[in-house]
Design an enzyme around this catalytic site. Sequence first.
Site, PDB file in Angstrom:
ATOM      1  N   TRP A 102      -0.060  -6.533  -6.653  1.00 62.90           N
ATOM      2  CA  TRP A 102      -0.274  -5.632  -7.690  1.00 62.90           C
ATOM      3  C   TRP A 102       0.873  -4.917  -7.946  1.00 62.90           C
ATOM      4  CZ3 TRP A 102      -2.839  -6.469 -11.796  1.00 62.90           C
ATOM      5  CH2 TRP A 102      -3.209  -5.238 -12.617  1.00 62.90           C
ATOM      6  N   HIS A 132       0.933  -1.137  -0.016  1.00 62.62           N
ATOM      7  CA  HIS A 132       0.032  -0.182  -0.089  1.00 62.62           C
ATOM      8  C   HIS A 132       0.830   1.070   0.000  1.00 62.62           C
ATOM      9  CE1 HIS A 132      -4.064  -1.796   0.719  1.00 62.62           C
ATOM     10  NE2 HIS A 132      -3.399  -2.669   0.925  1.00 62.62           N
ATOM     11  N   ASP A 171      -5.597 -10.828  -3.130  1.00 62.88           N
ATOM     12  CA  ASP A 171      -6.043 -10.602  -4.447  1.00 62.88           C
ATOM     13  C   ASP A 171      -5.618 -10.996  -5.456  1.00 62.88           C
ATOM     14  OD1 ASP A 171      -3.875  -9.363  -3.810  1.00 62.88           O
ATOM     15  OD2 ASP A 171      -4.581  -7.111  -4.549  1.00 62.88           O
ATOM     16  N   GLN A 172      -4.545 -11.881  -4.976  1.00 63.39           N
ATOM     17  CA  GLN A 172      -3.469 -12.331  -6.140  1.00 63.39           C
ATOM     18  C   GLN A 172      -3.778 -13.394  -7.259  1.00 63.39           C
ATOM     19  OE1 GLN A 172      -0.729 -13.764  -3.311  1.00 63.39           O
ATOM     20  NE2 GLN A 172      -0.386 -11.913  -2.170  1.00 63.39           N
ATOM     21  N   ASP A 197      -6.100   6.004   1.029  1.00 63.47           N
ATOM     22  CA  ASP A 197      -6.036   4.399   0.880  1.00 63.47           C
ATOM     23  C   ASP A 197      -7.386   3.740   0.832  1.00 63.47           C
ATOM     24  OD1 ASP A 197      -5.220   1.678   0.790  1.00 63.47           O
ATOM     25  OD2 ASP A 197      -3.252   2.198   1.686  1.00 63.47           O
ATOM     26  N   GLU A 219       5.066  -3.347 -11.961  1.00 65.76           N
ATOM     27  CA  GLU A 219       6.638  -3.351 -12.203  1.00 65.76           C
ATOM     28  C   GLU A 219       6.905  -4.122 -13.297  1.00 65.76           C
ATOM     29  OE1 GLU A 219       7.853  -3.916  -8.252  1.00 65.76           O
ATOM     30  OE2 GLU A 219       6.953  -2.143  -7.626  1.00 65.76           O
TER      31      GLU A 219
HETATM   32  N1  UDP Z   1       9.879  -5.201  -2.867  1.00 68.11           N
HETATM   33  C1  UDP Z   1      11.061  -4.740  -3.222  1.00 68.11           C
HETATM   34  N2  UDP Z   1      11.954  -5.708  -2.661  1.00 68.11           N
HETATM   35  C2  UDP Z   1      11.804  -6.797  -1.978  1.00 68.11           C
HETATM   36  C3  UDP Z   1      10.210  -7.246  -1.670  1.00 68.11           C
HETATM   37  C4  UDP Z   1       9.487  -6.266  -2.118  1.00 68.11           C
HETATM   38  O1  UDP Z   1      11.538  -3.875  -3.641  1.00 68.11           O
HETATM   39  O2  UDP Z   1      12.713  -7.568  -1.495  1.00 68.11           O
HETATM   40  C5  UDP Z   1       8.656  -4.186  -3.537  1.00 68.11           C
HETATM   41  C6  UDP Z   1       8.070  -4.790  -4.730  1.00 68.11           C
HETATM   42  O3  UDP Z   1       8.999  -4.176  -5.758  1.00 68.11           O
HETATM   43  C7  UDP Z   1       6.750  -4.148  -4.737  1.00 68.11           C
HETATM   44  C8  UDP Z   1       6.446  -4.288  -3.359  1.00 68.11           C
HETATM   45  O4  UDP Z   1       7.655  -4.262  -2.539  1.00 68.11           O
HETATM   46  O5  UDP Z   1       6.784  -2.715  -5.328  1.00 68.11           O
HETATM   47  C9  UDP Z   1       5.428  -5.209  -2.779  1.00 68.11           C
HETATM   48  O6  UDP Z   1       4.445  -5.078  -3.203  1.00 68.11           O
HETATM   49  P1  UDP Z   1       3.310  -6.209  -3.703  1.00 68.11           P
HETATM   50  O7  UDP Z   1       2.175  -5.631  -4.249  1.00 68.11           O
HETATM   51  O8  UDP Z   1       3.967  -6.744  -5.190  1.00 68.11           O
HETATM   52  O9  UDP Z   1       3.185  -7.329  -2.961  1.00 68.11           O
HETATM   53  P2  UDP Z   1       2.998  -7.481  -1.291  1.00 68.11           P
HETATM   54  O10 UDP Z   1       4.353  -7.184  -0.684  1.00 68.11           O
HETATM   55  O11 UDP Z   1       2.047  -6.145  -0.965  1.00 68.11           O
HETATM   56  O12 UDP Z   1       2.250  -8.756  -1.188  1.00 68.11           O
END
Ligand code: UDP
Length: 464
Positions: free
Chosen positions: A365, A26, A386-387, A123, A370
């Site tokens: 997401w 978020h 949500d995956q 948010d 990315e």
């Molecule tokens: N991320 C990162 N390095 C890590 C782990 C995660 O930069 O070692 C970043 C990733 O690029 C993304 C965010 O953390 O921007 C994770 O968000 P995402 O929605 O993909 O998954 P969540 O962590 O919420 O399950």
Amino acid sequence: MAETQPYGDRRRTPHIVLVPSAGMGHLTPFLRLASQLSARDCRVSLLTTHPTVSAAEARHIDAFFAAFPDIRPLDLHLPLLDPSELDCTDPFFLRFESIRRSAHLLPRVLADASPPVSAAIVDIAAASSYLPAVADMGIPGYVLFTSSAAMLALCAYLPTYLATKSTFGVGDIDIPGAGRVPKSSLPVLLRDPNQLFAKQFLENGQALPKADGILVNTFHALEPEALAALNEGKVTPDLPPVLAIGPILPAMSGEGESVSAPLAWLDQQPDRSVVYVSFGSRTAMPAEQIRELGIGLERSGLRFLWVVKSKVVDRAEVEVGLEELLGEEYLTKIKDRGMVVKDWVEQVEILRHRAVGCFVSHCGWNSVTEAALYGVRMLAWPMGGDQRVNAAVVARGGLGIWVEGWSWQAEKEPVKGEEISERLRDLMAAEGLTASAATMGAAAADVGGTSYQVLTHFIERLSL
Ligand code: UDP
């Protein structure tokens, strides 16, 4: 007093306050949006709720304010919440609840913000309580939806869907104009109305019509049907405009500290040869599945960079070393073509590296956007929340493949290493997918494209 632009027309510089909730998934799009708005001459304030759940959030917030001194910090100290009242153990959902219950503190923070606030972007996780608080102050309130438009359609439609049922219980959901979400793809916690997450999701969905607009971190080429259905009133007739402004570009300064070894290692690898494996910031994989994944990567014969995560919150639990998880023998065996890390990595830098050929992802997401931005094909392996809805977007958009039978949330036996290695080899050999992912990447990175224009109109409207 409204300020005027140097060229002397009657537009004012809008002051936009951004209000993220908890967790990197978020926080990340909010930090990116803050930097984009600031780069486009808006005054921006970013609210931080204290304390953060993870050390990663605290680190990124500090690095962000150091890199963007024009963006002003606002602070909100959360009241303590007794988790035993709530029948929930997930630290992030508990924090969402503390944030939702802190809306009475918001007016004081916003009233002190200077110059007067033109709009607040809150948010989705706090929408049901923060939108009314903002509206009571006469401030336009927008939502930033941090997941896909497909998920937004589900969130917006769920109240209508449930109103047709005598008891709260969900099956397959046919969302008008936006397709079917099978029960098996719904966040598991939505199945039980007494779950804290289910209550939050429903109340936030009910609140969406109160927003002046909904910003969503997606783009037209990736989700044309869902966006059209939302904006044409098919999903639900009373939604405000849905503004697709993604992928929101990473902040230029780097987004926090991380280890540099993976990038140095990637520099040594041939173009598009490496499988990058990461399941985001908060998905801890069971030890048995970690071992099978290790076997799969090794047997695939491919080069790989693997970020292992065995705990949900980085600061809370006992650290288990890589040797203990995978064994020294394994680490020695793979060392010539595999790199395994347990630290935070700079994912954006990895995905844009020329050596990366595919991304095994849980489909958080941000990770999907990315990968889309850099045209990296994906092996979607959703793990919860949500995956699965996002994984369907990946497959539909030609960005990757999704093996739908693979278990999530440890509901079944772990996926075996042999099967993982086969799928990886298929993916690396799929030339058609390389091309369609590259096409999606070109649409995502289109400077001046539809998302850029939508954000321009949003800023212009607040400038009048
Ligand atoms: N991320 C990162 N390095 C890590 C782990 C995660 O930069 O070692 C970043 C990733 O690029 C993304 C965010 O953390 O921007 C994770 O968000 P995402 O929605 O993909 O998954 P969540 O962590 O919420 O399950």
